[in-house]
Design an enzyme around this catalytic site. Structure first.
Site, PDB file in Angstrom:
ATOM      1  N   GLU A   1       0.831  -1.215   0.000  1.00 44.13           N
ATOM      2  CA  GLU A   1       0.000   0.000   0.000  1.00 44.13           C
ATOM      3  C   GLU A   1       0.857   1.252   0.000  1.00 44.13           C
ATOM      4  O   GLU A   1       1.845   1.345   0.729  1.00 44.13           O
ATOM      5  CB  GLU A   1      -0.909  -0.019   1.244  1.00 44.13           C
ATOM      6  N   HIS A   2       0.474   2.188  -0.838  1.00 49.32           N
ATOM      7  CA  HIS A   2       1.174   3.470  -0.985  1.00 49.32           C
ATOM      8  C   HIS A   2       2.602   3.275  -1.485  1.00 49.32           C
ATOM      9  O   HIS A   2       3.462   4.113  -1.219  1.00 49.32           O
ATOM     10  CB  HIS A   2       1.167   4.272   0.333  1.00 49.32           C
TER      11      HIS A   2
ATOM     12  N   TYR B   1      -3.346  12.379   0.387  1.00 52.36           N
ATOM     13  CA  TYR B   1      -2.688  11.554  -0.630  1.00 52.36           C
ATOM     14  C   TYR B   1      -1.600  12.370  -1.324  1.00 52.36           C
ATOM     15  O   TYR B   1      -0.457  11.927  -1.452  1.00 52.36           O
ATOM     16  CB  TYR B   1      -3.737  11.067  -1.637  1.00 52.36           C
TER      17      TYR B   1
ATOM     18  N   SER C   1     -14.102   2.004  -8.144  1.00 57.79           N
ATOM     19  CA  SER C   1     -15.229   2.117  -9.070  1.00 57.79           C
ATOM     20  C   SER C   1     -14.857   3.043 -10.229  1.00 57.79           C
ATOM     21  O   SER C   1     -15.335   2.863 -11.343  1.00 57.79           O
ATOM     22  CB  SER C   1     -16.474   2.617  -8.350  1.00 57.79           C
TER      23      SER C   1
ATOM     24  N   GLY D   1     -16.587   5.355  -4.319  1.00 60.73           N
ATOM     25  CA  GLY D   1     -15.735   6.204  -3.482  1.00 60.73           C
ATOM     26  C   GLY D   1     -15.279   5.524  -2.207  1.00 60.73           C
ATOM     27  O   GLY D   1     -15.061   6.180  -1.195  1.00 60.73           O
TER      28      GLY D   1
ATOM     29  N   ASP E   1       2.856   2.122  -4.807  1.00 63.16           N
ATOM     30  CA  ASP E   1       2.707   2.076  -6.273  1.00 63.16           C
ATOM     31  C   ASP E   1       3.262   3.333  -6.938  1.00 63.16           C
ATOM     32  O   ASP E   1       3.574   3.308  -8.118  1.00 63.16           O
ATOM     33  CB  ASP E   1       1.243   1.831  -6.686  1.00 63.16           C
TER      34      ASP E   1
ATOM     35  N   ASP F   1      -4.836   0.505 -10.193  1.00 57.91           N
ATOM     36  CA  ASP F   1      -6.281   0.291 -10.257  1.00 57.91           C
ATOM     37  C   ASP F   1      -6.721  -0.153 -11.648  1.00 57.91           C
ATOM     38  O   ASP F   1      -7.411  -1.165 -11.808  1.00 57.91           O
ATOM     39  CB  ASP F   1      -7.028   1.574  -9.891  1.00 57.91           C
TER      40      ASP F   1
HETATM   41  P1  ADP Z   1     -13.323   4.848  -6.028  1.00 59.14           P
HETATM   42  O1  ADP Z   1     -12.588   4.667  -7.302  1.00 59.14           O
HETATM   43  O2  ADP Z   1     -12.511   4.581  -4.826  1.00 59.14           O
HETATM   44  O3  ADP Z   1     -14.628   4.099  -5.983  1.00 59.14           O
HETATM   45  P2  ADP Z   1     -13.412   7.584  -6.933  1.00 59.14           P
HETATM   46  O4  ADP Z   1     -13.739   8.836  -6.232  1.00 59.14           O
HETATM   47  O5  ADP Z   1     -12.086   7.439  -7.564  1.00 59.14           O
HETATM   48  O6  ADP Z   1     -13.706   6.400  -5.901  1.00 59.14           O
HETATM   49  O7  ADP Z   1     -14.481   7.348  -8.093  1.00 59.14           O
HETATM   50  C1  ADP Z   1     -15.860   7.412  -7.839  1.00 59.14           C
HETATM   51  C2  ADP Z   1     -16.562   8.033  -9.020  1.00 59.14           C
HETATM   52  O8  ADP Z   1     -16.652   7.086 -10.119  1.00 59.14           O
HETATM   53  C3  ADP Z   1     -18.007   8.380  -8.721  1.00 59.14           C
HETATM   54  O9  ADP Z   1     -18.115   9.633  -8.091  1.00 59.14           O
HETATM   55  C4  ADP Z   1     -18.639   8.363 -10.106  1.00 59.14           C
HETATM   56  O10 ADP Z   1     -18.394   9.585 -10.767  1.00 59.14           O
HETATM   57  C5  ADP Z   1     -17.862   7.258 -10.819  1.00 59.14           C
HETATM   58  N1  ADP Z   1     -18.659   6.013 -10.736  1.00 59.14           N
HETATM   59  C6  ADP Z   1     -18.502   4.996  -9.877  1.00 59.14           C
HETATM   60  N2  ADP Z   1     -19.463   4.048 -10.034  1.00 59.14           N
HETATM   61  C7  ADP Z   1     -20.257   4.494 -11.026  1.00 59.14           C
HETATM   62  C8  ADP Z   1     -21.451   3.989 -11.649  1.00 59.14           C
HETATM   63  N3  ADP Z   1     -22.017   2.842 -11.286  1.00 59.14           N
HETATM   64  N4  ADP Z   1     -22.004   4.735 -12.642  1.00 59.14           N
HETATM   65  C9  ADP Z   1     -21.459   5.898 -12.999  1.00 59.14           C
HETATM   66  N5  ADP Z   1     -20.347   6.418 -12.456  1.00 59.14           N
HETATM   67  C10 ADP Z   1     -19.744   5.744 -11.479  1.00 59.14           C
HETATM   68 MG    MG Z   2     -10.850   5.758  -7.879  1.00 57.80          MG
END
Ligand code: ADP
Ligand code: MG
Length: 396
Positions: A36-37, A228, A131, A126, A39, A178
């Site tokens: 972790e941290h 970060y 995601s 998030g 990369d 990621d």
């Molecule tokens: P993480 O990657 O840790 O989940 P991030 O802040 O990097 O958090 O990314 C989250 C963003 O990705 C959300 O605010 C949204 O804009 C986008 N996102 C995630 N899931 C979806 C989804 N199912 N549909 C549309 N956009 C999404």
């Molecule tokens: Mg992210």
């Protein structure tokens, strides 16, 4: 399970677009097992893709329009391929992720037909399970498949393109881990990724009697972006100072003897985490590679791996200072529960998720128990679920 989700996607698609989807895709989220941290410090990381992620239902259109809809707000957004896509850079809407990808592909000279996409996700947003990388890689894959055959898609290049979009279009300075995990995941394998050279190998996770559990703190991660960036700056500074006296290319090449050259306690602690975390990855790699299921000391190996997870957490808490009360509660309490081999925060920290490796015989007990204790000590309701190690992005 898969059929239920497909049916749900069809129903939703019909409701939203008044039409039937033609194709279905899935991009997983990812968990970093350890490393972790590091990369962004030239280290090796050990992530894997999981069985939760973002799905896409897709229909190709005759008209020249791109329609985007997601379970986040269930609204249809319409853009044209020839629009000035740069204007979406500063929006707070989720569509900047797919649009950033479409713009990057456009800049590479690709042309696409019209398309309607519905995104649906069972991945927390998030929370450090990536995601953002999932929606980026998913979108890139859907669009690439319009112009390339499946086996012509260079998944590593695709991950790099998505990382560039996240860095330049979205404005988040993430490393490659990621997007690489989402694009390159392999069922039942960890990915040992050298973040400096992008060399990688798959390492089989050979424990049929062990579950990997994700515990989402559900704590809003307010501090995480600024901290970060602060950690990145501290690491760069440490490297610059050490490079005056030592021939090292990245901070993971430093050693404990060099720490005296760093005049601040803070920089010493950060560097110590980087050095030791990288070593833990190497150690776990050796343990996993030396395994075979017939070994009698499987239990002992698991204890050793678990110990490295606990050590990683301690280091992230005390030396790197990116943990928080909620994550510490999970790790501390997990330690007391029978059948738990190890646990640690995963991802950037300050909230997000922790992972635990738990004996399969104890997992049904562990999940509600840790949820209950966590709730009592934090007043937050966590999400706790087992994950499987899955393949990267694919058509279903
Ligand atoms: P993480 O990657 O840790 O989940 P991030 O802040 O990097 O958090 O990314 C989250 C963003 O990705 C959300 O605010 C949204 O804009 C986008 N996102 C995630 N899931 C979806 C989804 N199912 N549909 C549309 N956009 C999404
Ligand atoms: Mg992210």
């Amino acid at each position: 399970m898969m059929e239920t989700i497909k049916n749900l996607l069809i129903e939703k698609f019909k409701f939203i677009y008044n039409d039937l989807p033609q194709k279905f895709f899935f991009a997983p989220g990812r968990v970093n097992f350890i490393g972790e941290h590091i990369d962004y410090n030239g280290g090796k990381v050990l992530p894997f893709a999981i069985d939760r992620g973002i799905y896409a239902a897709v229909k190709f259109l005759e008209k020249d329009v791109i329609q985007l809809c997601s379970n986040i707000d269930e609204k249809i957004y319409e853009i044209k391929f020839d629009d000035d896509l740069d204007q979406y850079r500063n929006t707070h809407l989720w569509i900047k992720y797919p649009i950033g990808i479409i713009q990057a592909l456009k800049n590479q000279g690709f042309r696409f037909k019209g398309i309607a996409i519905y995104y649906w996700s069972n991945l927390p947003v998030g929370s450090g399970l990536s995601s953002s990388a999932a929606i980026e890689v998913l979108t890139a894959y859907v669009f690439y498949l319009q112009v390339k055959a499946k086996n012509q898609i260079d998944r590593v290049q695709m991950a790099i393109l998505c990382q560039q979009v996240e860095n330049q279009y979205i404005g988040v300075k993430c490393g490659i881990m990621d997007q690489f995990s989402v694009a390159m995941g392999k069922k039942n394998h960890f990915i040992l990724l050298d973040t400096h050279s992008l060399e990688y190998e798959y390492i089989k996770f050979l424990f049929p009697n062990v579950s990997i559990v994700v515990i989402n703190t559900n704590k809003p991660r307010k501090l995480s972006d600024s901290k970060y960036n602060e950690r990145r700056t501290e690491c760069n500074l440490s490297l610059e100072i050490l490079q005056k006296n030592y021939k090292i290319k990245s901070l993971v090449e430093a050693s404990e003897e060099m720490l005296n050259d760093l005049n601040s306690e803070t920089l010493k602690k950060r560097t110590l985490h980087v050095i030791q975390e990288n070593r833990r990855v190497q150690n776990i790699k050796q343990l996993l590679n030396s395994l075979d299921v017939s070994r009698k000391d499987l239990e002992e190996v698991l204890q050793q791996i678990g110990k490295f997870l606990y050590d990683s957490h301690e280091s992230l808490k005390n030396y790197y200072e990116v943990s928080c009360y909620e994550l510490d509660v999970i790790v501390e309490e997990s330690k007391k529960i029978s059948g738990v081999y190890g646990a640690r925060m995963t991802g950037a920290g300050f909230g997000g998720c922790a992972i635990a490796i738990v004996d399969k015989r104890n997992v049904e007990e562990y999940i509600p128990l840790i949820a209950k204790i966590y709730r009592e000590r934090t007043n937050l309701i966590p999400d706790v679920f087992e994950v499987q190690i899955e393949d990267g992005v694919n058509e279903l």
